[in-house]
Design a protein around this motif. Structure first.
Motif, mmCIF file in Angstrom:
data_model
loop_
_atom_site.group_PDB
_atom_site.id
_atom_site.type_symbol
_atom_site.label_atom_id
_atom_site.label_comp_id
_atom_site.label_asym_id
_atom_site.label_seq_id
_atom_site.Cartn_x
_atom_site.Cartn_y
_atom_site.Cartn_z
ATOM 1 N N VAL A 110 0.849 -1.191 0.000
ATOM 2 C CA VAL A 110 0.000 0.000 0.000
ATOM 3 C C VAL A 110 0.884 1.240 0.000
ATOM 4 O O VAL A 110 1.756 1.376 0.847
ATOM 5 C CB VAL A 110 -0.934 0.044 1.226
ATOM 6 N N VAL A 111 0.663 2.132 -0.946
ATOM 7 C CA VAL A 111 1.367 3.418 -1.005
ATOM 8 C C VAL A 111 0.390 4.480 -0.517
ATOM 9 O O VAL A 111 -0.667 4.664 -1.111
ATOM 10 C CB VAL A 111 1.809 3.741 -2.444
ATOM 11 N N THR A 112 0.749 5.165 0.555
ATOM 12 C CA THR A 112 -0.205 6.073 1.186
ATOM 13 C C THR A 112 0.367 7.480 1.313
ATOM 14 O O THR A 112 1.563 7.659 1.501
ATOM 15 C CB THR A 112 -0.614 5.539 2.572
ATOM 16 N N PRO A 113 -0.466 8.497 1.190
ATOM 17 C CA PRO A 113 0.013 9.885 1.237
ATOM 18 C C PRO A 113 0.105 10.428 2.653
ATOM 19 O O PRO A 113 -0.336 9.795 3.610
ATOM 20 C CB PRO A 113 -1.066 10.637 0.456
ATOM 21 N N GLY A 114 0.645 11.623 2.771
ATOM 22 C CA GLY A 114 0.679 12.299 4.052
ATOM 23 C C GLY A 114 1.177 13.718 3.880
ATOM 24 O O GLY A 114 1.940 14.004 2.961
ATOM 25 N N LEU A 115 0.757 14.594 4.755
ATOM 26 C CA LEU A 115 1.257 15.967 4.737
ATOM 27 C C LEU A 115 2.620 16.070 5.398
ATOM 28 O O LEU A 115 3.469 16.853 4.974
ATOM 29 C CB LEU A 115 0.280 16.891 5.458
ATOM 30 N N ALA A 116 2.833 15.308 6.470
ATOM 31 C CA ALA A 116 4.104 15.362 7.192
ATOM 32 C C ALA A 116 4.343 14.035 7.887
ATOM 33 O O ALA A 116 3.404 13.290 8.196
ATOM 34 C CB ALA A 116 4.098 16.503 8.206
ATOM 35 N N PHE A 117 5.621 13.737 8.127
ATOM 36 C CA PHE A 117 6.043 12.511 8.795
ATOM 37 C C PHE A 117 7.226 12.837 9.681
ATOM 38 O O PHE A 117 7.936 13.815 9.436
ATOM 39 C CB PHE A 117 6.479 11.449 7.774
ATOM 40 N N GLY A 139 -2.042 13.175 8.241
ATOM 41 C CA GLY A 139 -2.847 13.179 7.033
ATOM 42 C C GLY A 139 -3.559 14.509 6.850
ATOM 43 O O GLY A 139 -3.252 15.513 7.501
ATOM 44 N N GLN A 140 -4.544 14.507 5.977
ATOM 45 C CA GLN A 140 -5.286 15.727 5.674
ATOM 46 C C GLN A 140 -6.308 16.076 6.754
ATOM 47 O O GLN A 140 -6.866 17.168 6.755
ATOM 48 C CB GLN A 140 -6.004 15.579 4.329
ATOM 49 N N GLY A 141 -6.578 15.140 7.671
ATOM 50 C CA GLY A 141 -7.475 15.448 8.785
ATOM 51 C C GLY A 141 -8.815 14.755 8.744
ATOM 52 O O GLY A 141 -9.616 14.905 9.667
ATOM 53 N N LYS A 142 -9.074 13.968 7.704
ATOM 54 C CA LYS A 142 -10.359 13.278 7.582
ATOM 55 C C LYS A 142 -10.349 11.893 8.218
ATOM 56 O O LYS A 142 -11.407 11.331 8.494
ATOM 57 C CB LYS A 142 -10.766 13.169 6.117
ATOM 58 N N GLY A 143 -9.174 11.308 8.397
ATOM 59 C CA GLY A 143 -9.076 10.013 9.065
ATOM 60 C C GLY A 143 -9.365 8.808 8.198
ATOM 61 O O GLY A 143 -9.468 7.684 8.712
ATOM 62 N N TYR A 144 -9.470 8.981 6.885
ATOM 63 C CA TYR A 144 -9.835 7.864 6.010
ATOM 64 C C TYR A 144 -8.812 6.732 6.060
ATOM 65 O O TYR A 144 -9.172 5.551 6.169
ATOM 66 C CB TYR A 144 -9.984 8.344 4.564
ATOM 67 N N TYR A 145 -7.534 7.073 5.974
ATOM 68 C CA TYR A 145 -6.512 6.026 5.937
ATOM 69 C C TYR A 145 -6.391 5.306 7.267
ATOM 70 O O TYR A 145 -6.254 4.083 7.320
ATOM 71 C CB TYR A 145 -5.164 6.613 5.504
#
Length: 223
Positions: free
Chosen positions: A128-135, A143-149
């Motif tokens: 799984v390749v997953t996005p993020g704003l910061a790590f 994440g973006q704040g929606k909690g989907y992942y």
């Protein structure tokens, strides 16, 4: 979520969106995305995978379309996310390169595959390749704040698919990972690595981070 944690996340999101906006204006996102995608598809874990889930990029985000096209050419099953409700996300197959070029975009400007393909939660997935704003270097992800992942990863765990969150850098190839299924790959820019990401107990963490310049093995003492 406590008010202090929520406030810290909101502040960091604002900061990172500004950083990404500046990178886009400088033409950096598209240029660095191409190098990132090349590194992604050449990684051993991806080469060995039969199925790969990849986020399809929204504006001001590292672009994954070149990687998706390459994976399809290699004959791999490729899944991409579809937001099905305000709380739920599913992954469906992207059938071909032609389909990739004419996908419907949701109200965030994110391309989504049709819901008539195979659904990942039922079929399983290798990577799984997953996005993020910061790590950060402990693998914490903002994440973006929606909690989907985070919610989806929890559903995978309940199905017995413990998502080993493995991120992606770019020029230093990680030679050995202790893999669990599915491997979760974070594809991002080095400028998105921060000192510490504020997280709660329900936030998923990654094991490795990949940027256009390096691979970072994350420390696991994130509690």
């Amino acid at each position: 979520m406590c008010s202090a944690l929520s406030s810290a996340k909101s502040t960091l999101r604002r900061q990172m969106r500004l950083v990404l906006r500046n990178a886009e204006e400088a033409g950096e996102i598209r240029k660095k995305s191409e190098d990132a995608c090349k590194a992604l598809v050449q990684l051993e874990v991806v080469q060995k995978a039969q199925s790969v889930a990849v986020f399809l990029s929204m504006p001001l985000e590292i672009q994954t379309d070149a990687a998706v096209r390459s994976l399809l050419k290699q004959g791999k099953t490729v899944y991409a996310p579809v937001v099905t409700s305000k709380d739920t996300m599913e992954f469906y197959t992207v059938g071909s390169e032609d389909e990739l070029g004419c996908l419907h975009k949701n109200h965030w400007g994110i391309p989504e595959p049709k819901r008539c393909g195979e659904e990942m939660l039922a079929e399983g997935v290798d990577v799984v390749v997953t996005p993020g704003l910061a790590f950060d270097r402990c693998g914490r992800r903002l994440g973006q704040g929606k909690g989907y992942y985070d919610r989806y990863f929890e559903r995978l765990r309940k199905r017995g698919l413990d998502p080993r969150l493995i991120g992606f850098c770019l020029d230093e190839q990680a030679s050995s990972f202790r893999m669990l299924k599915p491997a979760v790959i974070e594809l991002l820019f080095l400028l998105q690595i921060v000192k510490e990401v504020p997280t709660g107990e329900d936030d998923a963490c990654v094991g490795t981070i990949v940027t256009p310049s390096r691979v970072l093995a994350c420390k696991q003492d994130v509690n």
